[in-house]
Design an enzyme around this catalytic site. Structure first.
Site, PDB file in Angstrom:
ATOM      1  N   LYS A  82      40.517  -1.968  40.856  1.00 20.51           N
ATOM      2  CA  LYS A  82      39.436  -2.974  41.127  1.00 20.51           C
ATOM      3  C   LYS A  82      38.266  -1.000  40.964  1.00 20.51           C
ATOM      4  O   LYS A  82      38.208  -0.808  40.487  1.00 20.51           O
ATOM      5  CB  LYS A  82      38.292  -3.524  41.692  1.00 20.51           C
ATOM      6  CG  LYS A  82      38.425  -5.115  41.284  1.00 20.51           C
ATOM      7  CD  LYS A  82      38.344  -6.141  41.626  1.00 20.51           C
ATOM      8  CE  LYS A  82      38.793  -7.128  41.830  1.00 20.51           C
ATOM      9  NZ  LYS A  82      38.757  -7.871  43.380  1.00 20.51           N
ATOM     10  N   ARG A  83      38.877  -0.016  41.947  1.00 20.11           N
ATOM     11  CA  ARG A  83      38.519   1.381  42.087  1.00 20.11           C
ATOM     12  C   ARG A  83      37.859   2.114  41.351  1.00 20.11           C
ATOM     13  O   ARG A  83      37.980   3.394  40.806  1.00 20.11           O
ATOM     14  CB  ARG A  83      38.848   1.294  43.956  1.00 20.11           C
ATOM     15  CG  ARG A  83      37.984   0.310  44.929  1.00 20.11           C
ATOM     16  CD  ARG A  83      39.040   1.022  46.231  1.00 20.11           C
ATOM     17  NE  ARG A  83      40.054   1.566  46.113  1.00 20.11           N
ATOM     18  CZ  ARG A  83      41.528   1.042  46.365  1.00 20.11           C
ATOM     19  NH1 ARG A  83      40.489  -0.948  47.145  1.00 20.11           N
ATOM     20  NH2 ARG A  83      42.605   0.535  46.023  1.00 20.11           N
TER      21      ARG A  83
END
Ligand code: GLU
Length: 545
Positions: A284-285
């Protein structure tokens, strides 16, 4: 009366209507391929999840089999409300239809694990009865101490101490209300596992430690993933388990469970991890990993599936074997490499082509495939509601919703809208960019804004006036303005005027659109048509006088 009523109280929850599918011994081997996608409803579907679903879907279709959607929700602490609905919406968007499963039913339901708890409990008990499992009463503190002491000797896991409790001891502890888990009695001996269909014999084999007595049932009476997925895969008659590489280390446990139950296991195939371009784990980062975000951004679902299919599938290999796949030809005969419709993917896909090399996700490739998918859809013969007319209708809806075009009556001219669509399609990556990008066809230029003013500052006034006047003269007349006639007018200006071509075209662009970029001047003229072109050219001329 009272006493007899009490006696017929059901001892356990009724399970009417809960069928779990038949597991009667089969007379002949099951000929039908049955695959499943078994997500945990812990949030939005990730790219990797949709890739797993797609590969299962493609193989099920390829083999004339079935694909099931099963929800694995036994870890209640990680549930996200609404996740199953969101998943089904994403499947609808992507066009992945499953044959059995949550929401549509089927003969092996229920397809949600929290509705199958009786079945897991019954099977855990069977393993205890056959001495393949045991109750473990170790408390969290005791387990932490065991882990610590094993770690000092370089070992992991659990030391199996509750294996040795007597049945009487177990009964007494249960009666006293001590919480307990049920652990599988891992086998000591190393075993040879059947090859993984993707990773081959190279899969990690973690047997032989003897310390891996894994938990099958938790203290709350819910099963862990290992027990639930093996029981379900068996009862749902799954022939091939295709899932992410992160589950490869669980295969040994699963094989041990199959053996303990006396069942034959399905074939296993693990799909390589998706990584970022720099090889780091997709997370997600580092980027957008939720499929819903791509739908919201306006990517075509076919493009998304095409893009995901190429992550871990060696389609070049399929072509090397003489299979003419992944080459779509455009109107002008150009080959669009790696662009597949879903049915072409089904034809071309093959389990032998799945590679175990990590697959790097490149967003520019998704953009390319989206662009090519739009072109394919716009030109595919017989595409019906998915084809040209459907794309034009979507573009039209986008124009109507574009605030800057609210005052333009031209937006309702369907023939004009279609001409603009055909002209602009090659210039956009996503269809939802098109209304904004083509607003200049619907609005006369405002020559007194910054862009046109900056353009004009670079053009000599004489060149502007002469070029625009010459083209006005050449276009005066009537009838449809063809692209050829538009070219002739421009070439005549190039030939007769003493200015650089660039100055002439910039002058025309300024008058016609107020924009330095865009299609060729001849193309712009032919989309605008004779009258509108003349009006804009005259407007441009007036703006410099
Ligand atoms: N529930 C698991 C997951 O969400 C599925 C693993 C499997 O397919 O066996 O990844």
């Amino acid at each position: 009366m009272r006493a007899s009523l009490r006696r017929i109280q059901p001892a356990r929850l009724p399970t009417w209507g809960v069928r779990y599918c038949s597991t009667a011994p089969k007379a002949a081997p099951e000929p039908e391929a049955r695959l499943r996608f078994a997500p945990s409803p812990t949030g939005f579907l990730h790219l990797g999840g949709l890739r797993t679903a797609l590969f299962n879907y493609l193989l099920a279709k390829k083999w004339d089999g079935k694909i099931l959607l099963r929800i694995e929700d036994t870890d209640q602490s990680r549930l996200v409300p609404g996740a199953v609905d969101a998943l089904r919406r994403t499947f609808d968007w992507a066009g992945i239809e499953y044959d059995e499963g949550v929401g549509i039913g089927g003969s092996c339901g229920p397809y949600v694990q929290s509705e199958r708890l009786d079945l897991y409990r019954e099977h855990a008990q069977k393993l205890i009865d056959t001495d393949n499992a045991y109750e473990c009463f170790c408390t969290p503190d005791e387990l932490a101490a065991i882990r610590l002491s094993l770690a000092k000797r370089g070992r992991l896991g659990y030391d199996g101490r509750c294996r040795h409790l007597s049945r009487d001891d177990v009964r007494a502890r249960k009666e006293a209300g001590h919480p307990y888990t049920i652990r599988f009695k891992s086998k000591q001996e190393k075993e040879t596992l059947p090859d993984d269909l993707v990773f081959g014999p190279a899969q990690p084999n973690v047997t032989g430690t003897g310390a891996d007595d894994f938990i099958m049932m938790k203290t709350d009476g819910w099963p862990t993933y290992h027990l639930a997925s093996v029981v379900d895969d068996h009862h749902m008659r799954i022939s091939h388990v295709l899932r992410g590489e992160e589950w490869l280390p669980s295969v040994t446990k699963h094989h041990q469970l199959y053996r303990a139950f006396g069942w034959s296991p399905p074939a296993f195939a693990h799909l390589p991890l998706l990584v970022n371009a720099d090889g780091t784990k997709l997370s997600k980062r580092t980027g957008d990993v939720h499929v819903e975000q791509y739908a919201e951004k306006g990517y075509e679902p076919e493009a998304m599936l095409n893009f995901l299919a190429l992550l871990g599938w060696d389609y070049h290999g399929a072509r090397r074997h003489g299979n003419e796949v992944g080459v779509t030809k455009t109107k002008d005969g150009k080959e669009l490499d790696e662009v597949f419709s879903l049915s072409e993917l089904v034809d071309a896909f093959d389990i032998g082509g799945i590679t175990h090399r990590r697959a790097a996700v490149s967003m520019s490739k998704l953009d390319y495939i989206n662009k090519m998918t739009l072109r394919r859809k716009a030109t595919a013969p017989g595409a019906g509601e998915e084809g040209h007319a459907a794309l034009v209708a979507r573009f039209h809806a986008g124009l109507r919703a574009e605030p800057s075009l609210a005052a333009s009556a031209l937006v309702e001219d369907e023939a004009y809208v279609e001409r603009v669509f055909d002209m602009e399609l090659e210039r956009i990556t996503r269809l939802n960019e098109m209304p904004g990008a083509s607003a200049f066809y619907f609005l006369d230029p405002d020559y007194y804004t910054d862009g046109p003013k900056a353009m004009l500052a670079k053009i000599k006034r004489d060149a502007y006036v002469d070029a625009v006047s010459a083209v006005i003269k050449a276009l005066e007349g009537d009838g449809e303005l063809t692209p050829e006639a538009a070219w002739d007018a421009i070439h005549a200006a190039f030939a007769s005027l003493p200015y650089k071509k660039k100055d002439i075209t910039m002058s025309l662009r300024h008058a016609l659109t107020g924009r330095a970029q865009g299609p060729t001047v001849a193309e712009i003229l032919s989309v605008l048509g004779r009258e509108r072109s003349l009006a804009r050219l005259r407007g441009g001329l007036a703006s410099v006088e």
